[in-house]
Design a protein around this motif. Structure first.
Motif, short mmCIF file in Angstrom:
data_model
loop_
_atom_site.label_atom_id
_atom_site.label_comp_id
_atom_site.label_asym_id
_atom_site.label_seq_id
_atom_site.Cartn_x
_atom_site.Cartn_y
_atom_site.Cartn_z
N ILE A 167 0.61 -1.29 0.21
CA ILE A 167 -0.16 -0.07 0.03
C ILE A 167 0.75 1.28 -0.10
O ILE A 167 0.37 2.41 -0.27
CB ILE A 167 -0.87 0.00 1.19
CG1 ILE A 167 -2.06 0.89 0.75
CG2 ILE A 167 -0.02 0.28 2.45
CD1 ILE A 167 -3.31 0.60 2.07
N SER A 168 2.14 1.27 0.55
CA SER A 168 2.99 2.37 0.49
C SER A 168 3.81 2.63 -0.50
O SER A 168 4.73 3.56 -0.56
CB SER A 168 3.81 2.34 1.97
OG SER A 168 4.74 1.02 2.06
N ARG A 169 3.62 1.67 -1.59
CA ARG A 169 4.83 1.72 -2.89
C ARG A 169 3.97 2.22 -4.03
O ARG A 169 2.77 2.02 -4.35
CB ARG A 169 5.59 0.46 -3.15
CG ARG A 169 6.54 0.21 -2.26
CD ARG A 169 7.45 -0.88 -3.09
NE ARG A 169 8.34 -1.51 -1.89
CZ ARG A 169 8.61 -2.80 -2.04
NH1 ARG A 169 8.06 -3.52 -2.95
NH2 ARG A 169 9.20 -3.24 -0.96
N GLY A 170 4.50 3.31 -4.67
CA GLY A 170 4.04 3.66 -5.79
C GLY A 170 3.23 4.94 -5.62
O GLY A 170 3.18 5.27 -4.44
N SER A 171 2.88 5.52 -6.73
CA SER A 171 2.01 6.71 -6.71
C SER A 171 0.35 6.55 -6.94
O SER A 171 0.05 6.64 -7.85
CB SER A 171 2.56 7.89 -7.90
OG SER A 171 3.67 8.05 -7.77
N TYR A 172 -0.10 6.16 -5.66
CA TYR A 172 -1.52 5.95 -5.73
C TYR A 172 -2.23 6.55 -4.42
O TYR A 172 -1.65 7.00 -3.43
CB TYR A 172 -1.47 4.40 -5.27
CG TYR A 172 -0.73 3.43 -6.20
CD1 TYR A 172 0.22 2.44 -5.69
CD2 TYR A 172 -1.03 3.27 -7.61
CE1 TYR A 172 0.96 1.78 -6.56
CE2 TYR A 172 -0.38 2.47 -8.27
CZ TYR A 172 0.46 1.56 -7.91
OH TYR A 172 1.30 0.81 -8.65
N SER A 173 -3.42 6.77 -4.88
CA SER A 173 -4.43 6.99 -3.65
C SER A 173 -5.28 5.91 -3.33
O SER A 173 -5.29 4.89 -4.24
CB SER A 173 -5.34 8.47 -4.15
OG SER A 173 -5.96 7.97 -5.24
N TRP A 174 -6.01 5.74 -2.26
CA TRP A 174 -6.82 4.70 -1.92
C TRP A 174 -8.08 5.43 -1.42
O TRP A 174 -8.15 5.98 -0.17
CB TRP A 174 -6.09 4.08 -0.71
CG TRP A 174 -4.66 3.43 -1.01
CD1 TRP A 174 -3.53 4.21 -0.84
CD2 TRP A 174 -4.46 2.33 -1.96
NE1 TRP A 174 -2.44 3.39 -1.29
CE2 TRP A 174 -3.05 2.38 -2.10
CE3 TRP A 174 -5.11 1.30 -2.34
CZ2 TRP A 174 -2.25 1.39 -2.78
CZ3 TRP A 174 -4.47 0.41 -3.02
CH2 TRP A 174 -3.09 0.46 -3.20
N SER A 228 0.89 9.51 2.29
CA SER A 228 1.39 10.34 2.97
C SER A 228 0.34 10.60 4.12
O SER A 228 0.91 11.32 5.31
CB SER A 228 1.51 11.69 2.36
OG SER A 228 0.25 12.27 1.78
N GLY A 229 -0.69 10.22 3.93
CA GLY A 229 -1.46 10.59 5.12
C GLY A 229 -2.82 11.54 4.92
O GLY A 229 -3.81 11.87 5.32
N SER A 230 -2.36 12.27 3.82
CA SER A 230 -3.29 13.55 3.35
C SER A 230 -4.58 12.95 2.69
O SER A 230 -4.45 11.81 2.35
CB SER A 230 -2.75 14.45 2.45
OG SER A 230 -2.68 13.76 1.41
N GLY A 254 -0.78 8.24 -12.39
CA GLY A 254 -0.35 8.34 -13.83
C GLY A 254 -1.52 8.41 -14.81
O GLY A 254 -1.65 8.40 -15.86
N LEU A 255 -2.81 7.81 -14.08
CA LEU A 255 -4.05 7.55 -14.83
C LEU A 255 -5.12 8.67 -14.45
O LEU A 255 -6.25 8.77 -14.54
CB LEU A 255 -4.58 6.53 -14.61
CG LEU A 255 -3.99 5.23 -14.63
CD1 LEU A 255 -4.51 3.63 -14.46
CD2 LEU A 255 -3.35 5.17 -16.25
N LEU A 256 -4.32 9.83 -14.12
CA LEU A 256 -5.30 11.32 -13.66
C LEU A 256 -6.26 10.79 -12.40
O LEU A 256 -7.16 10.94 -12.51
CB LEU A 256 -6.34 11.55 -14.65
CG LEU A 256 -5.48 12.84 -15.47
CD1 LEU A 256 -6.94 13.46 -16.30
CD2 LEU A 256 -4.93 13.77 -14.54
#
Lengths: 121, 106
Positions: free
Chosen positions: A29-36, A56-58, A103-105
């Protein structure tokens, strides 16, 4: 391929707090440029975006739910969670968790299967 | 708040038909729009991101277009697997879904 699975009570009493957890497997969950994020869908209706959290927790929340919603993340457990307080029958819905890809908006490319939550006494 | 309006809310079409769904934003959103497909009882599936980019693994009969306020999702030749509900989604600090378009068999 990363997998998401929602879990939590299927029945919540009015005025109580709905709590759901999304467990991420086959990936960190903490790797890569993702939101959850969390999305819900009342029976027979459209999709409603609830909110999302970054590693980041934001957080970002739907303004219509913001006063009642908290999304948190636990990287040690590879999970993120949703709390929705003071629920009413209008909160009855299928709740989905999903991964957003920068990366996929922020397109949500992986979804959980959804879990049905009913608010009733 | 930016509102997203999809049209039509439903349509009937035959296999092989060309189908176009429209999504209109209440103000310009550049290309900050994604499209999803949802089948009954299933989670949505990302089809198009950034208005016109095809998500990996999605058949090339799907295409997206537009920018600013008016956007389209086109299925060039409708297949049996394409009967579903389609949603546009505004990408912003508070993403918003359109109301959905149900594509039914004629």
């Amino acid at each position: 391929q990363v997998h998401l699975q929602e879990s939590g009570p299927g029945l919540v009493k009015p005025s109580q707090t709905l709590s759901l957890t999304c467990t991420v497997s086959r990936g960190s969950i903490s790797r890569g440029s993702y939101s959850w994020g969390w999305i819900r869908q009342p029976a027979g209706e459209g999709l409603e975006w609830i909110g999302r959290i970054y590693t980041s927790g934001s957080t970002d929340y739907n303004p219509s739910l913001k006063s009642r919603v908290t999304i948190s993340i636990d990287t040690s457990k590879n999970q993120f969670s949703l709390k929705l307080s003071s629920v009413t029958a209008a909160d009855t819905a299928v709740y989905y968790c999903a991964r957003g890809v920068t990366g996929l908006l922020d397109g949500m490319d992986v979804w959980g299967q959804g879990t049905t939550v009913t608010v009733s006494s | 708040d930016i509102q997203m309006t999809q049209s039509p809310s439903s349509l009937s079409a035959s296999v092989g038909d060309r189908v176009t769904i429209t999504c209109r934003a209440s103000q310009s959103i550049s290309s900050y729009l994604n499209w999803y497909q949802q089948k009954p009882g299933k989670a949505p599936k990302l089809l198009i991101y950034a208005a016109s980019s095809l998500q990996s693994g999605v058949p090339s009969r799907f295409s997206g277009g537009g920018s600013g306020t008016d956007f389209t999702l086109t299925i060039s030749s409708l297949q049996p697997d394409d009967f579903a509900t389609y949603y546009c989604q505004l990408i912003s600090d508070t993403p918003t879904f359109g109301g959905g378009t149900k594509v039914e068999i004629k």
